[in-house]
Design a protein around this motif. Structure first.
Motif: not given
Lengths: 306, 529
Positions: A219-246
């Protein structure tokens, strides 16, 4: 790391910021109403003095050039609402608070989201999977003003554990961070669950199992690493949205952050502040996407930065 | 470069998360009063302040020639007394000799002269410069027609005497010197620190409190001024928290985080029997104006019919904030208020007036739209009025709501047939309310002009005998709200507050001026000198 890639990307930032600034300038001036329109109308002499002070007596084209020249010098201009303060002062006072809150919310979103996603993926046919799916759907659906009010009612009014608002000590951050972080957590949970389950169905996972590796290692070595790409994709804009406030969260909890300016700068027609917060947001999006691109190379060696 | 610096803050701010300051509920041995401000004060420069939030802070930091007592009567403050010349055009103010700025320098009459000329200086671009337009050559100087400030009608005769020359008689002038824009200023400090002179490290004041801390977007802390000429105030400290959401402020009050809050309208019925509850009238009128420039409201009979078809007593019932229904315009609590003036609810008479205007069949009227700025209270009122006109006149009107600045632009460029506006007192004199609807007033969006009305207002402004003045305003109000029905007053607003009973001496008044210098904790009575 490819240095020429970094330099190229940083250079493309400038035309993007120019485009954002120009579009924002045009759009905000298309909206009817001016920064000094009041319920009590000003005598013409006073209106003329104000227009001259803030260069509003220039043509729109001249105002644009005046602003752009200032921007090239790093000068975001004076706020029309907060008299005597530059826009850079307003942002410098409020952005750090939004960043603190956004960082805490992002942490909650990642820990809860990835944790729930991993648990659900590891137990795909269990009740927990269905329960976490339901919780994630609910988390996305509940508006943050409802969630905020609910948390204040329970933790401030009833239990008296946490302050209902203000930004005084480290306890003050807990309720707004949960309110801000829960919806992204739910989104990450849903995304990571489906991504993890898709990765778990790949041939290399079957091979790993056939080799007798433990489920945790798979799970952690083979699956998670390969499943991270879509999660990383959304973390970019999500970080920008969160740190500029709501706006909503800062409003409910009286947090002195920058999020409120995305709304109030427009309602006040504080043109320099509208430009300032938009440019900061655009800059953070650009930076976040650049970091995401760099992270891709770490999780997937097939990705080349060119 | 500044953008780059902001970028650096990204890193620094996250680290700062764990170094936040001590909380508000920590034990406090000082006499501290905590209250909410509804937003960040846009400025603490009293030549530029225009909003209630800034004024609230400035009024506790500074004082002027004259201040209001609890009944809003002008009384000497920094001026011990004043003389008026026989023709009423020259005022001479005599200043106290024991007033010191917080840096120890004695107050001079020249500090007033500088402040007033700065307010009028075109480069200052003060929105409230018109407050001093009654001064000789003030309008000309502010409008750039004369460059020499020495021609403006204010002069320091010596260290403690200020002479003011007016261009026309204005019996209300001493009351205008209660306004923050007329408070004295330090030329040396403003020249030295420019835009930064109002920051805590530079700000020098002479009122009961001084600015200790201003954490922008979050809070301001004021501490007692030991050199205040009336003696150190009983409170050690005032903390203004910036809490925009009224329900959040209420939650903070209930959990002990604040000592005074304004109640949101929705909460008023639940607190009306609460021991901390206070209800205070407010010198603020709410009205609907008609566009007199186009049919059908260019006809006085139709305007009167619409005004008479409204039962104004329904409005306080739906708003639940203790509003005072009114058909007259000068608010309760102000000189010349007369509740008997105004068109009373009379639907039969209203129908008759419509018939006389040629609209016995109301369906023949052109389509009518009532416009207001987007706000839940405005919508509630508009819906009630819409229903009353339907019920009492059989007329269907359309409602149109617009965002505030868009609405203001529409008022100026394409005035709606019926529009909503309000007016709050700048100074507690009927001139401030009645001047609004003169033919030359920039705030008169109706397009209505009546020379008789204008003459009455002008005459009343210079009339010093109260009985005669009262009669002039009565006559003018009848023209405005009955005969011409230029506007349709609806109600006067009110304030609904909760104040911590552990404090006494809170001065509540209809101007919503909040001097906190007499406020003291009940268990802390020995604090002042």
């Amino acid at each position: 790391m490819n240095l020429s890639f970094l330099i190229r990307r940083l250079l493309t930032t400038l035309p993007v910021l120019w485009l954002v600034a120009s579009l924002t300038f045009v759009i905000m001036h298309l909206v009817p109403g001016g920064p000094f329109d009041r319920e009590k109308k000003l005598p013409p002499e006073i209106q003329a003095n104000i227009d001259a002070k803030y260069h509003l007596d220039l043509s729109l084209g001249e105002q644009y050039l005046f602003y752009m020249k200032g921007l090239l010098r790093g000068d975001l201009g004076p706020s029309y609402k907060y008299i005597g303060r530059d826009v850079s002062d307003v942002i410098a006072d409020s952005l750090p608070v939004s960043m603190q809150l956004g960082a805490a919310a992002l942490l909650i979103a990642l820990v809860l989201g990835l944790g729930a996603g991993l648990s659900a993926a590891a137990n795909s046919s269990s009740r927990f999977n269905h329960l976490s799916l339901f919780a994630a759907t609910a988390g996305i659906s509940i508006p943050n003003f409802v969630l905020g009010a609910f948390l204040i009612l329970v933790f401030s009014h009833q239990l008296k554990w946490l302050p209902p608002a203000l930004w005084e000590d480290s306890r003050s951050i807990i309720l707004p961070a949960i309110t801000l972080g829960l919806a992204p957590a739910a989104y990450i949970a849903r995304l990571s669950r489906s991504s993890l389950m898709e990765a778990a169905a790949q041939d290399y996972v079957r091979t790993a199992r056939a080799k007798g590796l433990s489920e945790m290692r798979i799970l952690f070595v083979h699956v998670l690493k390969n499943a991270l790409t879509p999660i990383i994709t959304i973390i970019g804009p999500l970080t920008a949205a969160l740190v500029t406030g709501s706006f909503v969260v800062e409003f409910i909890f009286s947090v002195p952050g920058m999020g409120k300016f995305f709304i109030t700068a427009v309602t006040n027609r504080d043109y320099p502040l509208i430009m300032g917060v938009t440019l900061v947001y655009a800059l953070l999006i650009i930076i976040a996407n650049l970091v995401v691109d760099l992270l891709y190379t770490l999780v997937d060696p097939r990705v080349q930065l060119e | 470069m500044k953008l780059f610096l902001i970028g650096i803050l990204v890193t620094a701010s996250v680290a700062g998360l764990f170094f936040m300051q001590q909380g508000p509920n920590a034990p406090d041995t000082q006499a501290t009063f905590r209250m909410a401000l509804s937003s960040e004060p846009p400025t603490l420069d009293w030549s530029l302040a225009t909003d209630n939030v800034s004024m609230r802070v400035i009024e506790n930091l500074m004082e002027g020639l004259v201040s209001f007592d609890k009944d809003l009567k002008p009384q000497p403050a920094i001026a011990t007394h004043w003389q008026v010349s026989e023709e009423g055009l020259r005022y001479t103010f005599y200043l106290r000799k024991d007033v010191y700025w917080s840096d120890g320098r004695a107050l001079r009459a020249a500090d007033f002269e500088y402040a007033w000329k700065r307010l009028l200086n075109p480069e200052t671009a003060s929105e409230y410069a018109y407050f001093l337009y009654d001064l000789k050559n003030a309008t000309e100087y502010n409008g750039g027609k004369i460059d020499d400030p020495s021609k403006v009608g204010v002069k320091a005769l010596d260290q403690h005497t200020l002479q003011v020359d007016l261009k026309k008689k204005a019996v209300y002038f001493p009351a205008m010197t209660t306004f923050v824009g007329t408070f004295p200023q330090r030329e040396d400090l403003i020249t030295r620190f420019a835009n930064r002179w109002t920051e805590p490290e530079h700000l020098v004041t002479l009122g009961p409190f001084q600015l200790k801390e201003w954490q922008h977007e979050y809070r301001l802390t004021l501490t007692a001024n030991p050199h205040y000429y009336e003696g150190r105030p009983p409170l050690d400290r005032i903390i203004f928290y910036l809490v925009e959401e009224e329900t959040t402020a209420l939650t903070l009050y209930e959990t002990g985080g604040l000592d005074r809050v304004s109640l949101p309208p929705i909460a008023i019925p639940s607190y009306q029997d609460h021991p901390d509850y206070h209800h205070v009238p407010f010198l603020r009128g709410y009205y609907y104006g008609f566009n007199h420039q186009a049919p059908p409201f260019n006809n006085a009979k139709i305007r009167r019919a619409f005004s008479m078809a409204i039962d104004r007593s329904e409005l306080p019932q739906i708003l639940k904030g203790g509003e005072i229904a009114a058909g007259s315009w000068i608010p309760e609590g102000m000189f010349a208020h007369n509740a008997k003036i105004g068109l009373n609810f009379n639907p039969e008479k209203a129908k008759q007036l419509l018939a006389e205007a040629g609209y016995a069949d109301p369906s023949k009227l052109p389509e009518i739209t009532l416009s207001f700025n987007t706000d839940p209270t405005n919508r509630l009122i508009a819906q009630n009025i819409q229903a009353q006109w339907k019920k009492n006149l059989g007329i269907d009107i359309q409602l149109d709501n617009l965002e505030w600045k868009v609405y203001l632009k529409q008022l100026q460029t394409e005035t709606p047939q019926i529009f909503r506006l309000g007016w709050g007192a700048d100074y507690p004199d009927p001139d401030n309310f009645m001047n609004l609807f003169t033919g030359t007033s920039g705030n008169n969006y109706t397009g209505w002009a009546n020379p008789s009305y204008d003459d009455l207002i002008s005459e009343a402004a210079s009339e010093s005998l109260p009985e005669k003045r009262l009669a002039l305003y009565d006559r003018a109000q009848r023209i405005l709200t009955e005969e011409d029905a230029a506007i349709m007053p609806l109600f006067f607003a009110s304030q609904n507050l909760l104040v911590n009973p552990k404090f006494e001496g809170m001065m509540l008044n209809a101007m919503d001026i909040l001097p906190l210098k007499h406020l003291r904790p009940i268990s802390h009575k020995g604090g002042d000198s």
